[in-house]
Scaffold this motif. Structure first.
Motif, short mmCIF file in Angstrom:
data_model
loop_
_atom_site.label_atom_id
_atom_site.label_comp_id
_atom_site.label_asym_id
_atom_site.label_seq_id
_atom_site.Cartn_x
_atom_site.Cartn_y
_atom_site.Cartn_z
N ASN A 135 0.57 -1.13 -0.04
CA ASN A 135 -0.10 -0.08 0.20
C ASN A 135 0.92 1.13 -0.04
N ASN A 136 2.06 1.20 -0.79
CA ASN A 136 2.82 2.58 -0.72
C ASN A 136 3.35 2.65 -2.10
N ARG A 137 3.09 3.68 -2.81
CA ARG A 137 3.36 3.94 -4.03
C ARG A 137 4.96 4.27 -4.29
N THR A 138 5.49 4.84 -3.12
CA THR A 138 7.00 5.37 -2.80
C THR A 138 7.59 3.83 -2.93
N GLN A 140 7.07 0.83 -3.93
CA GLN A 140 7.16 0.51 -5.10
C GLN A 140 8.20 0.61 -6.22
N THR A 141 8.08 2.15 -6.12
CA THR A 141 9.06 2.96 -7.01
C THR A 141 10.54 2.53 -6.48
N CYS A 189 4.24 -5.81 -5.09
CA CYS A 189 5.09 -4.98 -5.95
C CYS A 189 4.43 -4.56 -7.17
N ASN A 191 0.75 -4.58 -7.49
CA ASN A 191 -0.54 -4.26 -7.38
C ASN A 191 -0.73 -3.82 -5.87
N PRO A 193 -1.05 -0.61 -4.47
CA PRO A 193 -1.78 -0.07 -5.68
C PRO A 193 -1.16 -0.66 -7.14
N GLN A 194 -1.71 -0.58 -8.23
CA GLN A 194 -1.28 -1.01 -9.45
C GLN A 194 -0.33 -0.40 -9.83
N ASN A 195 0.91 -1.01 -10.23
CA ASN A 195 1.91 -0.51 -10.86
C ASN A 195 2.30 -1.11 -12.39
#
Length: 698
Positions: A135-138, A140-141, A189, A191, A193-195
């Protein structure tokens, strides 16, 4: 005050413990066992108190543990430090954001790629990555930019080298746990959020995942691999096409066929088949044309067979029906296969019996997809063709002897669907018409009632005034059409009066009788006086025509008697004088007669029940006083006598649940239970029976 002081005391004790444990970590660098015990204690404190992690971060303990995991020479201290970091970050989002740095991801990547790291250390490293990315877009990046996701994909390929998985071996079991953790981390990694970028990187693992599905059909492998595939290609058309190009959909179809055949023997195979079904649905959801591949393996018939499995719950059935909808969305072969295997009646049965809104929507989706093929099959044989090939159609006709029965069923189903749509449209139109009619007639009805009321209490009864009033009333009847409409259509008049004059409940119910009886009484009085005046004096022809016009009212005079309760306009009606008014009336309409009888019956029963105590409860105030007296005197309400369920009653209950489900009132009325038994008793008894292992759920 005592509760607040106790909470403050606990918080202070927690802070003191964390400060002491942090000091212990700093001054016990040469004692790895003490450091490990301190880290475990910190973890337990943070698990018990959500604010402990925030305070531990504020005093610098989080960064110290992070540096300790990197600099310590002891493997056990590193493992304990990483586990503590992951647990605290999972418990508190602020700690997660503090630890989510490129430096920590680089350190974790080094732990995973280092050959000297043992399996436990790698597992703890993967756990920390999982927590930081969830639950962390940062996160995943960072996991992509630091190259950590590349190391994870390499572990996915190399950790398990043999397809023959022996979990009884300790080393093999530890390797499997590491591989399963890697699968879960890769799922996070790509999903939630979806990446899309991470999905593109992870799709390179599809060939390796297909090999595992083919060579090892075990729940320990199928579940994590299907989860990884489903989340990697979810809502990504490019990745879905790549998965199909490498033969992934064919592999899933083969595994699904095998599991469906084994589902009749073992329950786990049925549950596992549902997992594979969800993965197939994720693959074709955005590309319905790929359903042609599934027709080669007759997946639709397998899914229909799986749908009939008794052990599946509503959520699993919803997944199967949704997959059927995507299979039949743009593939006539699958539509025909669904129709041939008696799938449409199953969809209608699910639509009528299920109480789940999502399942009903999925079944409606399937029926809508098969509407076109149903229309084709309902026509003659010569008008139907799959590929516009007459020879192929003849072969189908020779093979399918019972095709005419299918056509009849299809025609009936299509007729039912169209009939439901037609009824809904008619209901909407009727509602709009009713609203328009009520709004247009509201003013006219009110004006008519005002004229009738004014005429009944009007001027002195001279002959000339009576003629004018009669002509005025009849013209009003002709212009508004109220009297004739009431005589010809009682039900419509009743509804209009209710909507036009909502004063009180009783006044609304007697609205129709009020208007008609009032009109009849006025008309009868004027008619009698007009006839007498005609004998004494000669009246003009226009007045004669006025008396001859309202014939329908004279015909209905016997049906509408002058009811006092209906024509008492102008009086202030309430609960005190309305009963006296009805009892004094010599004639009563059906509605008021029911009211009078019900009131008399209620009063007589009340007198009989309370004659012993000589207390008659006629008003809520008196009832409240007596209730206070009874409670003050210390009376205790009698409880119901306990009646144990007999064997016959238990059989009735079980048979009722089998036939009617959890409709307890219906079961209570359908079987001869003991007197005094209630629906709640049946529900409680059935839930108690289901808890015992010797009584299987019906």
């Amino acid at each position: 005050m005592s509760m607040a002081s106790e909470d403050t005391k606990k918080i202070q004790e927690m802070k003191t413990d964390l400060n002491l444990l942090l000091e212990c970590l700093k001054y016990q660098m040469d004692n790895p066992f003490s450091q490990k015990e301190a880290l475990v204690t910190i973890f337990s404190i943070c698990q018990q108190n959500s604010n402990a992690g925030v305070y531990f971060r504020e005093i610098g303990g989080l960064m110290f543990v992070k540096n300790l995991a990197k600099s310590s020479k002891h493997s056990m201290v590193k493992e304990a430090a990483l586990y503590t970091l992951g647990a605290v970050a999972e418990q508190n989002v602020y700690c997660q954001q503090t630890l989510c740095t490129s430096e920590l991801f680089e350190d974790l990547t080094w732990f995973l790629s280092n050959d000297d790291s043992n399996t436990n250390l790698k597992r703890m490293s993967v756990y920390v990555i999982l927590v930081l990315v969830s639950n962390n877009r940062t996160g995943q990046t960072l996991v992509r930019e630091t190259g950590c996701i590349t190391v994870l994909t390499q572990l996915f390929r190399t950790v398990l080298s043999k397809y023959e998985l022996n979990l009884l071996d300790e080393n093999a079991f530890q390797s499997y746990q590491l591989w399963s953790s890697v699968c879960s981390t890769l799922c996070v990694c790509v999903n939630n959020p979806q990446n899309d970028e991470n999905q593109m990187l992870c799709c390179s693992l599809f060939p390796h995942a297909n090999d595992w599905l083919i060579n090892c059909v075990k729940p320990e492998i199928i579940r994590p691999v299907c989860s990884f595939i489903g989340l990697t290609l979810a809502n990504n058309t490019y990745v879905q096409k790549y998965f199909i190009s490498v033969g992934g959909l064919d592999v899933l179809s083969q595994v699904l066929v095998q599991l469906e055949s084994d589902s009749h023997k073992t329950l786990s195979s049925a549950k596992l088949a549902v997992v594979v079904t969800k993965t197939v649905d994720a693959c074709i959801a955005d590309n319905p044309t790929f359903g042609v591949i599934l027709s080669k393996y007759q997946i639709v018939s397998k899914l229909l067979t799986l749908l009939l499995h008794e052990s599946l719950d509503s959520g699993e059935k919803f997944s199967i029906i949704l997959t059927l909808g995507h299979c039949t969305e743009d593939c006539e072969e699958n539509q025909y296969d669904l129709f041939k295997n008696n799938g449409l009646p199953l969809m209608i049965q699910a639509l009528t019996e299920s109480q789940s809104e999502e399942l009903n929507k999925a079944a409606t989706f399937v029926l809508h997809n098969c509407k076109k093929i149903t229309e084709k099959l309902s026509l003659s044989l010569g008008e139907y063709s799959f590929d516009e090939n007459e020879e192929q159609l003849k072969d189908i006709n020779m093979k399918e002897k019972n095709l005419e029965e299918y056509w009849k069923k299809a025609k009936e189903i299509l007729h039912r669907i169209e009939q439901l749509e037609r009824e809904r449209n008619e209901e909407k139109l009727q509602r709009e018409k009713d609203k328009h009619n009520v709004s247009s007639m509201n003013i006219n009805i009110q004006n008519t009632l005002k004229h009738l009321h004014a005429d009944s209490i009007g001027r002195s009864p001279t002959a000339e005034d009576k003629d004018k009033s009669k002509s005025r009333k009849l013209q009003s009847y002709q212009s508004h059409g109220v009297l004739s409409t009431a005589c010809t259509n009682d039900h419509q008049m009743k509804n209009l009066l209710k909507s036009a004059n909502p004063v009180t409940a009783c006044y609304r119910e007697s609205g129709q009788n009020k208007t008609l009886c009032k009109a009849n009484s006025n008309y009868n009085q004027n008619l009698h006086e007009g006839t007498t005046f005609e004998k004494k004096n000669s009246v003009s022809q226009s007045s004669d025509r006025v008396f001859k016009h309202p014939v329908p009212v004279v015909k209905n005079r016997k049906q509408q008697l002058p009811v006092t309760g209906c024509i008492a306009v102008g009086k202030s009606l309430n609960s005190r004088n309305f009963s006296k008014l009805l009892h004094s009336c010599p004639y009563q309409c059906d509605r008021h007669k029911v009211i009078v009888e019900a009131e008399d019956r209620y009063k007589s029963e009340l007198r009989k029940s309370l004659i012993c105590n000589k207390k008659i409860l006629l008003t809520p105030r008196r009832r409240q006083q007596l209730s206070h007296e009874s409670t003050a005197s210390g009376e205790i309400k009698k409880r119901r006598i306990r009646k144990n369920f007999t064997e016959e009653e238990i059989n009735y209950l079980c048979n009722g649940v089998k036939k009617m489900g959890n409709h307890w009132n219906l079961i209570l009325w359908s079987f001869p239970f003991q007197q005094g038994r209630k629906a709640v008793d049946l529900a409680h008894k059935y839930h108690k029976l289901t808890k015992h292992p010797e009584c299987a759920a019906p």
